[in-house]
Each structure stands twice: as structure tokens, then as C-alpha cells.
Write a protein that holds these residues in place. Sequence first.
Motif, PDB file in Angstrom:
ATOM      1  N   PRO A 267      25.208  28.185  69.191  1.00 48.35           N
ATOM      2  CA  PRO A 267      25.746  27.744  70.483  1.00 48.35           C
ATOM      3  C   PRO A 267      26.133  26.271  70.511  1.00 48.35           C
ATOM      4  O   PRO A 267      26.989  25.863  71.292  1.00 48.35           O
ATOM      5  N   ALA A 268      25.498  25.452  69.652  1.00 51.01           N
ATOM      6  CA  ALA A 268      25.782  24.022  69.660  1.00 51.01           C
ATOM      7  C   ALA A 268      27.010  23.653  68.836  1.00 51.01           C
ATOM      8  O   ALA A 268      27.510  22.536  68.929  1.00 51.01           O
ATOM      9  N   ALA A 269      27.507  24.587  68.019  1.00 50.26           N
ATOM     10  CA  ALA A 269      28.645  24.304  67.139  1.00 50.26           C
ATOM     11  C   ALA A 269      29.957  24.542  67.882  1.00 50.26           C
ATOM     12  O   ALA A 269      29.995  25.251  68.891  1.00 50.26           O
TER      13      ALA A 269
ATOM     14  N   PRO B 259      28.998  27.291  60.766  1.00 52.06           N
ATOM     15  CA  PRO B 259      28.384  27.514  62.078  1.00 52.06           C
ATOM     16  C   PRO B 259      29.410  27.388  63.197  1.00 52.06           C
ATOM     17  O   PRO B 259      30.274  26.504  63.183  1.00 52.06           O
ATOM     18  N   HIS B 260      29.334  28.291  64.177  1.00 52.72           N
ATOM     19  CA  HIS B 260      30.317  28.303  65.262  1.00 52.72           C
ATOM     20  C   HIS B 260      29.698  28.920  66.509  1.00 52.72           C
ATOM     21  O   HIS B 260      28.770  29.719  66.425  1.00 52.72           O
ATOM     22  N   SER B 261      30.235  28.523  67.652  1.00 52.51           N
ATOM     23  CA  SER B 261      29.779  29.081  68.925  1.00 52.51           C
ATOM     24  C   SER B 261      30.611  30.292  69.320  1.00 52.51           C
ATOM     25  O   SER B 261      30.090  31.249  69.898  1.00 52.51           O
ATOM     26  N   GLN B 262      31.902  30.244  69.048  1.00 53.46           N
ATOM     27  CA  GLN B 262      32.802  31.370  69.277  1.00 53.46           C
ATOM     28  C   GLN B 262      33.647  31.577  68.021  1.00 53.46           C
ATOM     29  O   GLN B 262      33.911  30.632  67.277  1.00 53.46           O
ATOM     30  N   LEU B 263      34.081  32.810  67.830  1.00 51.85           N
ATOM     31  CA  LEU B 263      34.932  33.147  66.682  1.00 51.85           C
ATOM     32  C   LEU B 263      36.233  33.734  67.183  1.00 51.85           C
ATOM     33  O   LEU B 263      36.235  34.688  67.969  1.00 51.85           O
TER      34      LEU B 263
END
Length: 199
Positions: A11-13, A82-86
Motif C-alpha cells: 500500500p505504501a508503494a 512493490p506496488h499499490s496498484q497494478l
Amino acid sequence: MSEENLSAQSPAAPALVVFSHGKESGPWGSKIKALAAVAEAAGAQVLSINYREGEGGQVFDQDAPEEPDRRVAQLLATPLPPHSQLILVGSSMGGYVSTVASAELKPDGLFLLASAFYLPGYAEQTLAPHARQTLLVHGWGDAVVPAAHSVAFACQHRVALHLLDGDHRLNDALPAIEPLFAQFLAQAMQTRADAPSAA
């Protein structure tokens, strides 16, 4: 989704936009360069996969019958930061690849340009988007993949479709595509915040 890619969710990415190019193009063609700039301006990180060459300089046969689904496997095997959305973005064969891979990756967004849907020789003919939000763009003058293919897909799955004045490459339609992509990104990047527990 693979354990590696599942664990990449953070969530932080920032959001991650993954580009899949078409059969005749490369990972940094004009469309991807333009849309990558839009994604970066929106605060997303970008990854454009090179489907033409493998590790060690191996060159893949772009005309091999299994090439579309070899690319699907390559996308699914690619480690994602790392990602919050893709958000998956695919053009032509890359649209097919992104759509098939979406069944496992379950992206927040699926943005498809002149997707190679329902073509002879492609293994998956019963295609479906597995994303929170999907948008198709196709050129009226496409002589490679008929616009009717995207119309059929959009009708079946009730997803947004923009038909523009352009050919298969859609380069002349980029001034219209860029704001569409910017709006799509804003909505896709907000979706998970609005519905974090959605499947």
C-alpha cells in the motif's frame, strides 16, 4: 497470481504500469514512450517488458505459432517491483497478452490498444478481462485487427470502448489517447483505495 507478484503488493508503494508491446514493435516504441510519460506524470512507476529477446540475448521467433502464449508466460514470470496498484497496458498482441495474464494477475486496470482478439492461431479465443476497470481503444481504419473484434469484446463484457480515427498503430491518435489514459489511470489508481477488499 504467483507468490512473488502477490507479495509485491504494498500500500505504501506507487502504482505500477506494465506495458506489453505488439508483435512488430519493441518495448519502447512511440506509443509506450508517450503513455509511460503520462503514467510517470501521474506518480506511477513503469515497466516495459521486452518480448523480442530473452536472457542472454536469445531472440525469439515473432512468427512462431506459440509466440502469443509464450509472451503470456513471460509476463507472468516477470518479477514485479512493490506496488499499490497494478495497471496492465497492452498494444496489439500485447493486448491479448495482458488480457490473458489478467486472469492470474487480477490488475486494477487493463488498458488495451488495438488488441489482437479472436485472431486465427491464438490459443485463447474465449477472452475475458479480469480487472477492476477495463478500457479498449481501437482505430476505425485498422487493417490488421478489425475494429469489430474490439466491439464484440466490449459488448460481451460491457467495458468501455473508444473508436478513433486511426490505423492499427494508432500513432496519429496519440493526442486523443493520452488524455484517455490519464483519466483511466486516475480512476484505476483510486479504485483500490475505495474498495480495498474487492476480489
